[in-house]
Design a protein around this motif. Structure first.
Motif, PDB file in Angstrom:
ATOM      1  N   GLY A 149       0.801  -1.221   0.000  1.00 45.12           N
ATOM      2  CA  GLY A 149       0.000   0.000   0.000  1.00 45.12           C
ATOM      3  C   GLY A 149       0.837   1.275   0.000  1.00 45.12           C
ATOM      4  N   PRO A 150       1.736   1.454   0.977  1.00 39.86           N
ATOM      5  CA  PRO A 150       2.572   2.657   0.976  1.00 39.86           C
ATOM      6  C   PRO A 150       3.469   2.774  -0.251  1.00 39.86           C
ATOM      7  N   LEU A 151       4.017   1.634  -0.719  1.00 39.66           N
ATOM      8  CA  LEU A 151       4.865   1.684  -1.910  1.00 39.66           C
ATOM      9  C   LEU A 151       4.075   2.140  -3.125  1.00 39.66           C
ATOM     10  N   ALA A 152       2.869   1.609  -3.273  1.00 42.04           N
ATOM     11  CA  ALA A 152       2.022   2.042  -4.389  1.00 42.04           C
ATOM     12  C   ALA A 152       1.635   3.505  -4.234  1.00 42.04           C
ATOM     13  N   GLY A 153       1.392   3.925  -2.988  1.00 46.41           N
ATOM     14  CA  GLY A 153       1.058   5.323  -2.759  1.00 46.41           C
ATOM     15  C   GLY A 153       2.195   6.263  -3.116  1.00 46.41           C
ATOM     16  N   LEU A 154       3.410   5.871  -2.775  1.00 42.48           N
ATOM     17  CA  LEU A 154       4.563   6.714  -3.086  1.00 42.48           C
ATOM     18  C   LEU A 154       4.852   6.774  -4.584  1.00 42.48           C
ATOM     19  N   VAL A 155       4.658   5.658  -5.269  1.00 44.78           N
ATOM     20  CA  VAL A 155       4.998   5.593  -6.689  1.00 44.78           C
ATOM     21  C   VAL A 155       3.911   6.192  -7.573  1.00 44.78           C
ATOM     22  N   PHE A 156       2.651   5.893  -7.266  1.00 47.87           N
ATOM     23  CA  PHE A 156       1.561   6.249  -8.175  1.00 47.87           C
ATOM     24  C   PHE A 156       0.707   7.406  -7.695  1.00 47.87           C
ATOM     25  N   SER A 157       0.934   7.908  -6.484  1.00 44.66           N
ATOM     26  CA  SER A 157       0.040   8.943  -5.982  1.00 44.66           C
ATOM     27  C   SER A 157       0.753   9.770  -4.926  1.00 44.66           C
ATOM     28  N   ASP A 158      -0.003  10.709  -4.336  1.00 50.19           N
ATOM     29  CA  ASP A 158       0.507  11.538  -3.251  1.00 50.19           C
ATOM     30  C   ASP A 158      -0.101  11.141  -1.908  1.00 50.19           C
ATOM     31  N   ILE A 159      -0.657   9.935  -1.819  1.00 55.26           N
ATOM     32  CA  ILE A 159      -1.274   9.480  -0.578  1.00 55.26           C
ATOM     33  C   ILE A 159      -0.190   9.280   0.480  1.00 55.26           C
ATOM     34  N   ALA A 160      -0.479   9.743   1.694  1.00 51.85           N
ATOM     35  CA  ALA A 160       0.474   9.607   2.789  1.00 51.85           C
ATOM     36  C   ALA A 160       0.696   8.141   3.122  1.00 51.85           C
ATOM     37  N   VAL A 161       1.834   7.883   3.768  1.00 50.04           N
ATOM     38  CA  VAL A 161       2.226   6.501   4.051  1.00 50.04           C
ATOM     39  C   VAL A 161       1.239   5.822   5.000  1.00 50.04           C
ATOM     40  N   LEU A 162       0.827   6.515   6.062  1.00 48.27           N
ATOM     41  CA  LEU A 162      -0.027   5.887   7.077  1.00 48.27           C
ATOM     42  C   LEU A 162      -1.383   5.450   6.515  1.00 48.27           C
ATOM     43  N   PRO A 163      -2.134   6.319   5.831  1.00 47.13           N
ATOM     44  CA  PRO A 163      -3.408   5.846   5.268  1.00 47.13           C
ATOM     45  C   PRO A 163      -3.226   4.727   4.254  1.00 47.13           C
ATOM     46  N   ALA A 164      -2.175   4.807   3.445  1.00 46.54           N
ATOM     47  CA  ALA A 164      -1.938   3.751   2.457  1.00 46.54           C
ATOM     48  C   ALA A 164      -1.602   2.431   3.144  1.00 46.54           C
ATOM     49  N   ALA A 165      -0.804   2.499   4.207  1.00 48.08           N
ATOM     50  CA  ALA A 165      -0.468   1.274   4.942  1.00 48.08           C
ATOM     51  C   ALA A 165      -1.700   0.686   5.615  1.00 48.08           C
ATOM     52  N   LEU A 166      -2.543   1.540   6.202  1.00 50.45           N
ATOM     53  CA  LEU A 166      -3.767   1.063   6.836  1.00 50.45           C
ATOM     54  C   LEU A 166      -4.680   0.405   5.817  1.00 50.45           C
ATOM     55  N   ALA A 167      -4.799   1.039   4.652  1.00 55.30           N
ATOM     56  CA  ALA A 167      -5.621   0.454   3.594  1.00 55.30           C
ATOM     57  C   ALA A 167      -5.097  -0.919   3.197  1.00 55.30           C
ATOM     58  N   GLY A 168      -3.786  -1.036   3.050  1.00 51.97           N
ATOM     59  CA  GLY A 168      -3.200  -2.314   2.667  1.00 51.97           C
ATOM     60  C   GLY A 168      -3.426  -3.389   3.709  1.00 51.97           C
ATOM     61  N   ILE A 169      -3.263  -3.034   4.983  1.00 59.30           N
ATOM     62  CA  ILE A 169      -3.443  -4.019   6.060  1.00 59.30           C
ATOM     63  C   ILE A 169      -4.886  -4.492   6.127  1.00 59.30           C
ATOM     64  N   VAL A 170      -5.828  -3.556   6.035  1.00 57.12           N
ATOM     65  CA  VAL A 170      -7.242  -3.928   6.097  1.00 57.12           C
ATOM     66  C   VAL A 170      -7.630  -4.811   4.916  1.00 57.12           C
TER      67      VAL A 170
END
Length: 244
Positions: free
Chosen positions: A175-196
């Motif tokens: 989630g965070p890796l995809a957020g960093l590469v493809f978007s401006d989504i912060a690490v924490l929300p992207a990581a939470l999305a991935g875990i859920v």
């Protein structure tokens, strides 16, 4: 069919959803409608319950209606009608079971399992809502990539005690890796999305394992599409609550 085919069907559904989101709203709607229909047809076969044709209609139609509504309702109420479609579907299931009468085989299992199928079918509208939300598809892509990692982890023929943590951690990192590469989504929300997302998908994998290797084609389709459908609404609400 082999149990790993369920994961392959889920990956195909994810790829079609992302392709539809980045092509046109009509194609995404078509994918959502086909997904809802697939859940409706396949879920009763996975549960092994009677009256499968009738239940296929009662499970699939609310999902189709929810997807159509999410495509055309004005912002921000993309999913405003989804609870209504869920309620109508659940009530239809209960009415159908009353018509079957008392003493019918697997009546309780059929009622509870079919209601769960209605929820899964309707939650697929979240992919459309996520795509339309702010006109940005970043969270949709992050959720899809996280889901793909979890599904691929589920293809590994290892015990659940190994695959489950692997799928959740892998999705949480993707989630965070995809957020960093493809978007401006912060690490924490992207990581939470991935875990859920990962937790949801590895939970469904357990159901597949319990079902054994003797899944029919329609059962595999229903089980492959169901959790992917549910992930759509998760992505939308995470996007709306944590990012917007």
């Amino acid at each position: 069919m082999k149990s790993w085919s369920v994961g392959v069907i889920g990956l195909v559904c994810l790829a079609a959803t992302v392709a539809g989101a980045y092509s046109s709203p009509q194609i995404l709607l078509a994918v959502a409608v086909l997904t809802a229909a697939g859940v409706g047809i396949g879920w009763p076969h996975f549960l092994g319950i009677p009256a499968r044709k009738t239940l296929a209609v009662l499970i699939g139609l609310p999902g189709v209606g929810s997807a159509v509504a999410a495509s055309y309702l004005p912002a921000p109420g993309f999913l405003d009608w989804t609870p209504s479609f869920m309620a109508v579907g659940v009530m239809a299931i209960f009415v159908m079971q009353l018509i079957r009468g008392t003493g019918q085989a697997q009546r309780l299992e059929s009622t509870l399992g079919s209601c769960a199928g209605v929820l899964l079918s309707c939650l697929g509208a979240g992919w459309i809502a996520s795509s339309r939300f702010n006109g940005v598809r970043e969270m949709l892509l992050v959720a899809a990539i996280s889901a793909a990692i979890a599904l691929m982890a589920g293809l590994i023929r290892w015990p659940d005690r190994i695959v489950a943590p692997l799928g959740i951690v892998g999705a949480g990192l993707a989630g965070p890796l995809a957020g960093l590469v493809f978007s401006d989504i912060a690490v924490l929300p992207a990581a939470l999305a991935g875990i859920v997302v990962g937790a949801v998908l590895v939970s469904f994998r357990r159901l597949v394992v319990l079902g054994g290797e003797g899944l029919g084609l329609l059962a595999a389709v229903g089980m492959g599409l169901g959790p992917v459908s549910a992930v759509g609404s998760l992505a939308y609400f995470i996007d709306k609550l944590l990012i917007y």
